[in-house]
Design a protein around this motif. Structure first.
Motif, PDB file in Angstrom:
ATOM      1  N   ALA A  22       0.834  -1.206   0.000  1.00 19.54           N
ATOM      2  CA  ALA A  22       0.000   0.000   0.000  1.00 19.54           C
ATOM      3  C   ALA A  22       0.864   1.250   0.000  1.00 19.54           C
ATOM      4  O   ALA A  22       0.601   2.212  -0.733  1.00 19.54           O
ATOM      5  N   LEU A  23       1.910   1.257   0.811  1.00 17.60           N
ATOM      6  CA  LEU A  23       2.802   2.405   0.869  1.00 17.60           C
ATOM      7  C   LEU A  23       3.450   2.651  -0.488  1.00 17.60           C
ATOM      8  O   LEU A  23       3.480   3.784  -0.990  1.00 17.60           O
ATOM      9  N   ASP A  24       3.963   1.592  -1.106  1.00 16.53           N
ATOM     10  CA  ASP A  24       4.576   1.724  -2.429  1.00 16.53           C
ATOM     11  C   ASP A  24       3.567   2.241  -3.454  1.00 16.53           C
ATOM     12  O   ASP A  24       3.878   3.118  -4.264  1.00 16.53           O
ATOM     13  N   SER A  25       2.365   1.711  -3.403  1.00 10.73           N
ATOM     14  CA  SER A  25       1.346   2.048  -4.405  1.00 10.73           C
ATOM     15  C   SER A  25       0.849   3.477  -4.253  1.00 10.73           C
ATOM     16  O   SER A  25       0.744   4.221  -5.230  1.00 10.73           O
ATOM     17  N   PHE A  26       0.539   3.879  -3.028  1.00 11.45           N
ATOM     18  CA  PHE A  26      -0.014   5.207  -2.809  1.00 11.45           C
ATOM     19  C   PHE A  26       1.026   6.303  -3.014  1.00 11.45           C
ATOM     20  O   PHE A  26       0.679   7.441  -3.329  1.00 11.45           O
ATOM     21  N   TYR A  57      13.409   8.098  15.209  1.00 11.54           N
ATOM     22  CA  TYR A  57      12.706   8.609  14.036  1.00 11.54           C
ATOM     23  C   TYR A  57      13.492   8.309  12.761  1.00 11.54           C
ATOM     24  O   TYR A  57      12.931   7.815  11.778  1.00 11.54           O
ATOM     25  N   TYR A  58      14.793   8.612  12.776  1.00  7.51           N
ATOM     26  CA  TYR A  58      15.615   8.377  11.588  1.00  7.51           C
ATOM     27  C   TYR A  58      15.622   6.900  11.205  1.00  7.51           C
ATOM     28  O   TYR A  58      15.515   6.557  10.021  1.00  7.51           O
ATOM     29  N   ARG A  79      11.360   2.890   5.936  1.00  6.16           N
ATOM     30  CA  ARG A  79      10.264   3.250   5.032  1.00  6.16           C
ATOM     31  C   ARG A  79      10.549   4.628   4.450  1.00  6.16           C
ATOM     32  O   ARG A  79       9.882   5.615   4.784  1.00  6.16           O
ATOM     33  N   PRO A  80      11.559   4.734   3.589  1.00  2.88           N
ATOM     34  CA  PRO A  80      11.980   6.051   3.090  1.00  2.88           C
ATOM     35  C   PRO A  80      10.916   6.776   2.282  1.00  2.88           C
ATOM     36  O   PRO A  80      10.983   7.990   2.111  1.00  2.88           O
ATOM     37  N   GLU A  81       9.923   6.044   1.809  1.00  2.00           N
ATOM     38  CA  GLU A  81       8.861   6.680   1.035  1.00  2.00           C
ATOM     39  C   GLU A  81       7.890   7.454   1.928  1.00  2.00           C
ATOM     40  O   GLU A  81       7.185   8.355   1.465  1.00  2.00           O
ATOM     41  N   PHE A  82       7.849   7.093   3.206  1.00  4.70           N
ATOM     42  CA  PHE A  82       6.796   7.603   4.078  1.00  4.70           C
ATOM     43  C   PHE A  82       6.804   9.122   4.253  1.00  4.70           C
ATOM     44  O   PHE A  82       5.750   9.754   4.148  1.00  4.70           O
ATOM     45  N   PRO A  83       7.949   9.762   4.542  1.00  8.43           N
ATOM     46  CA  PRO A  83       7.928  11.224   4.679  1.00  8.43           C
ATOM     47  C   PRO A  83       7.401  11.922   3.427  1.00  8.43           C
ATOM     48  O   PRO A  83       6.707  12.936   3.518  1.00  8.43           O
ATOM     49  N   LYS A  84       7.719  11.369   2.267  1.00  5.61           N
ATOM     50  CA  LYS A  84       7.244  11.957   1.012  1.00  5.61           C
ATOM     51  C   LYS A  84       5.731  11.805   0.891  1.00  5.61           C
ATOM     52  O   LYS A  84       5.050  12.693   0.373  1.00  5.61           O
ATOM     53  N   LEU A 126      13.437  13.565   4.407  1.00  5.50           N
ATOM     54  CA  LEU A 126      12.689  14.009   3.232  1.00  5.50           C
ATOM     55  C   LEU A 126      13.620  14.258   2.044  1.00  5.50           C
ATOM     56  O   LEU A 126      13.265  13.983   0.893  1.00  5.50           O
ATOM     57  N   LEU A 127      14.816  14.772   2.334  1.00  3.48           N
ATOM     58  CA  LEU A 127      15.791  15.092   1.279  1.00  3.48           C
ATOM     59  C   LEU A 127      16.948  14.095   1.267  1.00  3.48           C
ATOM     60  O   LEU A 127      18.032  14.418   0.773  1.00  3.48           O
ATOM     61  N   LYS A 128      16.729  12.907   1.791  1.00  4.22           N
ATOM     62  CA  LYS A 128      17.783  11.918   1.942  1.00  4.22           C
ATOM     63  C   LYS A 128      18.501  11.626   0.620  1.00  4.22           C
ATOM     64  O   LYS A 128      19.733  11.596   0.562  1.00  4.22           O
ATOM     65  N   ASP A 129      17.766  11.426  -0.443  1.00  5.84           N
ATOM     66  CA  ASP A 129      18.370  11.103  -1.737  1.00  5.84           C
ATOM     67  C   ASP A 129      19.290  12.221  -2.211  1.00  5.84           C
ATOM     68  O   ASP A 129      20.390  11.967  -2.726  1.00  5.84           O
TER      69      ASP A 129
END
Length: 206
Positions: free
Chosen positions: A20-24, A92-93, A99-104, A167-170
């Motif tokens: 769900a996280l990946d999809s949304f 938190y980190y 789940r690096p997608e979550f903050p986005k 949020l800006l990890k990448d």
């Protein structure tokens, strides 16, 4: 909808939440179907109904699954001292690294108003605001922070220190040409924790 008691340790449930996280994150809420999520999770679509009721229930549980453990810290022992902010930041980190997608996704919902979770996320954040203010008053009462501090300013500063690196990890990793791995995050949490604690205790200037 409450999940069944055995849900927390069920690998199918965990796969559905990850799918769900990946999809949304990758597509608009209305374009994502429960069938797509079930296929991505290699699960029967009936399991979504069993655990979450429907797509919106899955969406909210996906958010709750990540955020509530972090908010629960505000009721625990970790932040009874200003030194605990270092541990909280590291928690938190580490959570967001898994789940690096979550903050986005949170930014997508709140800033772009995409998906049905805006009100739900705001309710969770308001709960965090209330608990955080209560924790700040407790720290003031024990003389660990200066009494003039505005809890909303403290909260905003803390959220900035917590969210922006993930949020800006990448981008940060590309600029530094190295990974924000466990060792890096431990150092970052230590520095930001000490920085934050110093700000809470510093003398008031006119």
């Amino acid at each position: 909808m409450m999940s069944p008691p055995e849900a927390a340790s069920d690998p199918v449930r965990e796969r559905l939440l990850k799918a769900a996280l990946d999809s949304f994150l990758s597509d608009d809420y209305h374009k994502v179907t429960t069938r797509m999520i079930a296929e991505k999770a290699d699960a029967n679509i009936s399991m979504i109904r069993y655990y979450f009721g429907n797509k919106e229930g899955l969406y909210e549980e996906m958010i709750r699954d990540t955020m509530v453990p972090l908010l629960d810290v505000l009721d625990g022992q970790m932040l009874q001292s200003v030194n605990g902010f270092e541990d909280f930041l590291l928690m938190y980190y580490q959570t967001m690294s898994k789940r690096p997608e979550f903050p986005k996704l949170i930014l997508k919902v709140l800033a772009l108003n995409q998906g049905p979770g805006r009100r739900f996320i705001r309710q969770l954040l308001e709960r965090g605001r209330t608990r955080g203010a209560r924790k700040m008053e407790a720290l003031k009462s024990t003389g660990q922070v200066i009494p003039e501090l505005d809890p909303d300013i403290v909260r905003m500063a803390f959220v900035s220190l917590a969210m922006m690196p993930m949020l800006l990890k990448d981008i940060f990793e590309e600029q530094m040409e190295r990974s924000m791995d466990t060792a890096f995050l431990e150092q970052l949490a230590g520095f930001n924790g000490r920085l934050f604690a110093a700000g809470l205790a510093q003398a008031k200037t006119e």
